[in-house]
Write a protein that holds these residues in place. Structure first.
Motif, PDB file in Angstrom:
ATOM      1  N   MET A 235       0.741  -0.630   0.041  1.00  0.00           N
ATOM      2  CA  MET A 235       0.024  -0.313  -0.216  1.00  0.00           C
ATOM      3  C   MET A 235       0.924   0.749  -0.221  1.00  0.00           C
ATOM      4  O   MET A 235       1.945   1.283   0.862  1.00  0.00           O
TER       5      MET A 235
ATOM      6  N   SER B  38      -4.956   0.032  -2.388  1.00  0.00           N
ATOM      7  CA  SER B  38      -5.000   1.473  -2.572  1.00  0.00           C
ATOM      8  C   SER B  38      -5.317   1.622  -0.389  1.00  0.00           C
ATOM      9  O   SER B  38      -6.730   1.172  -0.196  1.00  0.00           O
ATOM     10  N   GLU B  39      -4.844   2.985  -0.282  1.00  0.00           N
ATOM     11  CA  GLU B  39      -4.654   3.475   0.789  1.00  0.00           C
ATOM     12  C   GLU B  39      -6.437   3.723   1.433  1.00  0.00           C
ATOM     13  O   GLU B  39      -6.900   3.558   2.319  1.00  0.00           O
ATOM     14  N   GLU B  40      -7.146   4.090   0.272  1.00  0.00           N
ATOM     15  CA  GLU B  40      -8.776   4.297   0.368  1.00  0.00           C
ATOM     16  C   GLU B  40      -9.317   2.976   0.884  1.00  0.00           C
ATOM     17  O   GLU B  40      -9.891   3.112   1.971  1.00  0.00           O
ATOM     18  N   SER B  41      -9.036   1.702  -0.051  1.00  0.00           N
ATOM     19  CA  SER B  41     -10.121   1.187   0.899  1.00  0.00           C
ATOM     20  C   SER B  41      -9.150   0.619   1.899  1.00  0.00           C
ATOM     21  O   SER B  41     -10.589  -0.011   2.326  1.00  0.00           O
TER      22      SER B  41
ATOM     23  N   ASP C 239      -2.667   0.817  -9.927  1.00  0.00           N
ATOM     24  CA  ASP C 239      -4.077   0.278  -8.566  1.00  0.00           C
ATOM     25  C   ASP C 239      -3.693   0.501  -7.129  1.00  0.00           C
ATOM     26  O   ASP C 239      -3.903   0.351  -6.378  1.00  0.00           O
ATOM     27  N   PHE C 240      -2.311   1.658  -7.062  1.00  0.00           N
ATOM     28  CA  PHE C 240      -2.496   2.032  -5.417  1.00  0.00           C
ATOM     29  C   PHE C 240      -3.081   3.402  -5.003  1.00  0.00           C
ATOM     30  O   PHE C 240      -3.646   3.577  -4.400  1.00  0.00           O
ATOM     31  N   LEU C 241      -4.149   3.489  -5.748  1.00  0.00           N
ATOM     32  CA  LEU C 241      -4.663   4.838  -6.444  1.00  0.00           C
ATOM     33  C   LEU C 241      -6.022   4.705  -6.430  1.00  0.00           C
ATOM     34  O   LEU C 241      -6.604   3.694  -7.009  1.00  0.00           O
ATOM     35  N   PRO C 242      -7.350   5.255  -6.092  1.00  0.00           N
ATOM     36  CA  PRO C 242      -9.038   5.388  -6.103  1.00  0.00           C
ATOM     37  C   PRO C 242      -8.811   5.362  -7.344  1.00  0.00           C
ATOM     38  O   PRO C 242      -8.043   5.933  -8.204  1.00  0.00           O
TER      39      PRO C 242
ATOM     40  N   VAL D 116       3.286   8.267  -6.797  1.00  0.00           N
ATOM     41  CA  VAL D 116       3.523   6.557  -6.408  1.00  0.00           C
ATOM     42  C   VAL D 116       4.355   6.510  -7.374  1.00  0.00           C
ATOM     43  O   VAL D 116       5.278   5.518  -6.913  1.00  0.00           O
TER      44      VAL D 116
END
Lengths: 270, 270
Positions: free
Chosen positions: B29, B121-124, B213-216, B227
């Motif tokens: 992440m 993603s950090e968001e999830s 894929d790391f981001l929303p 990233v």
DNA sequence: CAAATAGTGTCTCTAAGACAATATCAC
DNA sequence: GTGATATTGTCTTAGAGACACTATTTG
């Protein structure tokens, strides 16, 4: 509280069901096909080694060489061992292709396979020759994109032709995965494995990562170019190829001879 | 002569010894670390999920999440399942890293592992939160080359720091393999797996293969740039990054707000 | 207005592709 | 000499990196 020693002594690994694990080998070679014109350089074809199965399942179908992983070896060692058993040649390099684990891929039961590309130079095969007891043959490879996202994999050996059709699943991380639409007489999911292997090969040939391994230690730049063109199914101008490759090779003092045209300097991999 | 049906009925797969097969997950992440200056964009750190083992072997050591392959699933499905069990998040993408099969890698017996990078993603993660019953923590990752062909892998979480040292084995096919010199408190060969995963990640981040894929879904180009810089451990000029990435994204009509500086347009992956 | 990021334009340099021209051998 | 490949050079174009400059927001 249990000590680690006690824990391990009482640990029973057979509680869980386990799969059999195989290594399947996509052994590739680039064969030169001499023409009748003494002046022409020989053309090249990519070949893959297949074995005619003498046993069920898929008896009389063609399959990739491979075998079960045995205790005490890594899966890379297993791939090397299997390649050597089938070809008598220790491959210059092996490249991982992926793990194939779809349930039902092998009618014998739960068997997953780590697939590898083994790259073999024509020189070494002609030197060592292979065990002809087994029904093992080198098939010429054609692999091309058709309409839509379909691919045709055609393998030819003498009057035997295997025509497999595949659909492209997804292209990520430089590798493409496929689904078999028609196996064309190939055993198991081996059409899928070969397609994935060729796609990986093309990807790595871009950066000259593997093209050297198809040739003997000393080679001409034309030979090298032909290897790349054969794998990638493209053609580039010799002048430009030379420039791109120049950083990856070193000259020798030797030249080719008796080719019916200007001799070429031999190079070595840097 | 036996028919195929008869053959399969009498086939006994347990004749051969079989390994246990696991999927190990390098769940990654990118965490933003807000600073005290309201104007500054948040910095980023790459994090990996580790679990403190409650059992022998390697009790109280930190290990990658993972679990045994069970009948009826592919190893990719197993990797997805394990990631979801540990993080409560279904990863946007998983990338194969390799098969780890060195004899003795697991003191419990013959266990080979297919390793995957799961990108989250950090968001999830902040939405779903993870099961805190398990002792699972996100560790900040530093991975850098030292003198010679040695690498330092430093994982930090609060006041816990794991320092692993590795030697580079070979760099081929865009992937590097490593040998653990000092595990730094990581269980099994997991330092080796993490190092291989990071090396593969860096290789694929070059072509923007995974950075999205790391981001929303919607993101600013600066976020995207951060990233890539975090993964590759480099820095590029914003103007140049924009040009390179322009073909891979499409604009939206939306903008960021309240950042203390000029708002940025949000983009989507093309 | 100041600080910070967002975004544009432009210069240089390198590398890739196209193509022309020359070199050298076997016959 | 002829036909083939080997090898070098040059022109053009695309892309990467460096850098200068403008735009827009919040406190």
């Amino acid at each position: 509280m249990q000590s680690e020693k006690e824990f391990l002594a009482s640990y029973r690994i057979d509680e869980y069901e386990r799969p059999s694990v195989t290594a399947d080998i996509v052994a590739l070679m680039i064969r030169s096909t001499r023409s009748d014109n003494y002046r022409l350089n020989s053309a090249s074809k990519l070949s893959v080694l297949l074995i005619k199965r003498g046993e069920h399942p898929f008896r009389d179908h063609w399959a990739l060489p491979g075998g079960f992983l045995v205790p005490g070896e890594t899966i890379e060692q297993c791939a090397l061992r299997e390649t050597q058993e089938e070809t008598n040649v220790r491959p210059v390099s092996i490249m991982p292709v992926g793990v194939f684990s779809r349930p039902g891929r092998d009618p014998r039961g739960w068997i997953i396979s780590g697939a590898f590309v083994s790259i073999i130079s024509e020189e070494s095969v002609s030197q060592r020759g292979q065990d002809d007891a087994k029904d093992a043959r080198w098939f010429d490879v054609e692999f091309e994109r058709l309409e839509g996202s379909e691919y045709l994999l055609r393998l030819t050996c003498g009057d035997v032709t295997l025509n497999a059709r595949l659909a492209e699943n997804e292209e990520r991380f430089g590798r493409t995965s496929f689904t078999v639409k028609e196996s064309g007489g190939l055993a198991f999911d081996h059409a899928e494995i070969i397609a994935a292997a060729l796609s990986a090969l093309r990807n790595d040939a871009k950066n000259f990562d593997i093209i050297f391994d198809f040739l003997p230690e000393k080679f001409t730049l034309s030979q090298l170019q032909r290897v790349q063109e054969t794998i990638m199914n493209i053609s580039v101008l010799p002048a430009n190829f030379r420039r791109k490759i120049s950083g990856f090779v070193t000259e020798t003092d030797e030249y080719t001879q008796g080719e019916g045209h200007r001799p070429a300097k031999l190079y070595r991999r840097k």
